[in-house]
Enzyme design. Structure first.
Site, short mmCIF file in Angstrom:
data_model
loop_
_atom_site.label_atom_id
_atom_site.label_comp_id
_atom_site.label_asym_id
_atom_site.label_seq_id
_atom_site.Cartn_x
_atom_site.Cartn_y
_atom_site.Cartn_z
N LYS A 34 -46.03 -74.45 44.84
CA LYS A 34 -44.65 -73.99 45.11
C LYS A 34 -44.43 -72.76 44.24
O LYS A 34 -44.13 -72.86 43.06
CB LYS A 34 -43.66 -75.10 44.77
CG LYS A 34 -42.32 -75.01 45.50
CD LYS A 34 -41.51 -73.75 45.26
CE LYS A 34 -40.70 -73.81 43.99
NZ LYS A 34 -39.96 -72.53 43.76
N GLU B 3 -45.94 -74.69 30.62
CA GLU B 3 -45.98 -73.41 29.90
C GLU B 3 -44.57 -72.86 29.97
O GLU B 3 -44.13 -72.44 31.05
CB GLU B 3 -46.95 -72.44 30.57
CG GLU B 3 -48.41 -72.74 30.36
CD GLU B 3 -48.83 -72.71 28.90
OE1 GLU B 3 -48.12 -72.11 28.07
OE2 GLU B 3 -49.86 -73.32 28.59
N CYS C 238 -43.70 -64.00 29.25
CA CYS C 238 -43.39 -65.00 28.20
C CYS C 238 -44.01 -64.57 26.89
O CYS C 238 -43.67 -65.07 25.84
CB CYS C 238 -43.78 -66.42 28.53
SG CYS C 238 -44.79 -66.65 29.91
N GLU D 170 -34.69 -66.54 24.36
CA GLU D 170 -35.52 -65.69 25.22
C GLU D 170 -34.63 -64.93 26.20
O GLU D 170 -33.89 -65.54 26.97
CB GLU D 170 -36.52 -66.56 25.99
CG GLU D 170 -37.51 -65.74 26.78
CD GLU D 170 -38.57 -66.61 27.44
OE1 GLU D 170 -38.23 -67.66 28.01
OE2 GLU D 170 -39.75 -66.20 27.40
#
Ligand code: UN1
Length: 500
Positions: A180, A255, A289, A390
């Site tokens: 997906k 992750e 990331c 973040e």
């Protein structure tokens, strides 16, 4: 494979067929540099479509599992070659669909090619162990076995590389897959799947279901025939994925985010550190990331570093990543654009100095897309939200520190632990930093981005849940061990008892 430039109308890929969503619903993928340009229309899948895909994967599993490892490897190698032959077209498509500048899009495709070639080598390697038994005339061995049907949920920022990190080792180990991909980059995922099909992957081994996390992604995670889930995305979603997998006793590999730092020490080569900071903070418009979203600088070089950083950041050219000379492309969508901009308000509000940027770019053609000006905050302290959270955009913060101890403490002071870097010319300092930086990846005299696939990728603390992707142990995530005892003594031998 064909990489046409007009909008396509695609279906899910299930058992090698193009299948619309059962509900008939669709969504669009758009070019973030020219928001009115539709790249394609894709099925907005839900649990019914996911169930179809899982059934196809389940049906394909016995034959795929029985296919010898070297034969599975040959298909993966061919898939890498198909990607290689189409690298330029795929990179152009990626820039149109996701926005990263063309050189970086080429790098993304290259990362998948590297991964395919590397993993294909496991087809003749995938070693188990032969271990002495404590009993006579008895052998003990281990071998890897696949989980069965696995679910892979991938983000938009590395729209071909990250699917490759998951799908190649998954199918290498004999699993069948439901992928997906992110709703922002469906066409890249489709082209990746087509490369595997063109290479001879049997129908049903890789199925792709398009759609949104809340309906398609959640259905993959919750499906009882999906034995393991591999997810790259946000901490918030990762928590939900992990909780669901915990309840259902599924293997779950996460992750998640990063708040990576470059530490620039007083003895560093400042120009080299500025090169690294620019590439690490503004490459992929900061949407990695691994992005260098914090720059921790020792006082003696703070002024020099900051001056040069601001001067060079101001010179970066924002624009469509297909245009030569553009350094920074758009961000992925309007929601992200607003989110990044809201962090500029947060930074201002908590007393940091907005030294550069900090606005949605509206000049000329930039108004057609989702562009944010490269942004630098200075006078940032470790407790500020802009130093902790973040942002996932072209915003970085400069944090002054007074010593190596303070620098290492600041670097380790977030919930994340993906990638940390130190610039120094002192060997002892470098090794101390390597040892004390608490992250999955450490760089010395290089920025926090640019991991290579032959090393493990992943992070400590809330960056994940202890798993690593790629690297020499990649198969560990996608297979489980079977321990085998063969007793050829012809009599009952009891372990731990008949050992005299
Ligand atoms: C990511 O941002 O999710 O190390 C992956 C890097 C790339 C991978 C980044 N090779 O920056």
């Amino acid at each position: 494979m064909s990489v046409a430039s007009r909008a396509i109308d695609a279906g899910n890929r299930i058992a090698g067929q193009s299948v619309p969503a059962a509900s008939g619903r669709t969504f669009e993928s758009r070019n973030p540099a020219h928001a009115s340009e539709v790249i394609g229309v894709f099925p907005r899948s839900d649990a019914t479509d996911v169930d179809r895909a899982v059934r196809a994967a389940r049906d394909a599993f016995p034959a795929w599992r029985a296919t010898p490892w070297p034969q599975r490897a040959a298909i993966i190698l061919r898939a890498a070659e198909v990607l290689e032959a189409n690298k330029e077209d795929l990179a152009r498509l990626m820039t149109r669909e996701m926005g990263k500048v063309l050189t970086e899009a080429r790098g993304d495709v290259q990362e998948a090619i590297d991964m395919g070639k590397f993993i294909a080598g496991e087809g003749r390697r995938a070693f188990g162990e032969t271990v002495p038994s404590e009993l006579r005339d008895k052998w003990a061995m281990t071998m890897r076995q696949p989980f069965g049907v696995v679910g892979c949920i991938t983000p938009w920022n590395f729209p071909i590389a990250i699917p490759s990190w998951k799908v190649f080792p998954a199918v290498m180990a004999g699993n069948t897959v439901v992928l997906k991909p992110a709703e922002d980059t469906p066409l890249c995922a489709l082209r990746f799947a087509e490369a595997l099909e063109e290479a001879g992957l049997p129908p049903g081994v890789l199925n792709v279901v398009f759609g949104y996390g809340e309906d398609a992604g959640a259905a993959v995670v919750e499906h009882r025939d999906v034995a393991a889930v591999y997810f790259t995305g946000s901490v918030e979603t990762g928590r939900i994925v992990s909780e669901t997998c915990g309840r259902l006793l599924k293997k779950c590999s996460l992750e998640l985010g990063g708040k990576n730092a470059i530490v620039v020490l007083a003895d560093a080569d400042v120009e080299l550190a500025v090169d690294g900071a620019l590439w690490g903070a503004f490459g992929t418009a900061g949407q990695r990331c691994t992005a260098s979203s914090r720059l921790i600088v020792e006082q003696p070089v703070l002024h020099d570093f900051t001056e040069r950083l601001l001067e060079r950041t101001a010179a970066l050219r924002l624009g469509d990543g297909l245009d030569a000379g553009v350094d920074v492309g758009p961000v992925i969508n309007e929601t992200q654009l607003r989110r990044i901009d809201s962090y500029t308000d947060v930074g201002r509000g908590e007393g940091a100095t907005l030294a550069l940027g900090g606005a949605v770019a509206r000049d000329g053609a930039l108004a057609e897309g989702w562009f944010y000006t490269p942004t630098v905050f200075t006078d940032v302290t470790p407790a500020m939200r802009i130093a902790q959270e973040e942002i996932f955009g072209p915003t970085t913060v400069v944090m002054p520190v007074r010593s190596l101890d303070d620098a290492l403490a600041a670097a380790n002071s977030t919930q994340y632990g993906l990638s940390l870097s130190v610039y120094t010319n002192d060997l002892r300092t470098a090794f101390r930093a390597i040892n004390e930086l608490h992250s999955g990846i450490v760089y010395v005299n290089a920025p926090t981005i640019g991991a290579e696939i032959q090393l493990p990728f992943g992070g400590t603390r809330n960056t994940g849940n202890g798993h690593r992707e790629a690297g020499g142990h990649a198969l560990d995530e996608f297979s489980e061990w079977k321990s085998i005892y063969v007793d050829y003594s012809g009599r009952l031998q009891r372990a731990q008892i008949d050992t005299e």
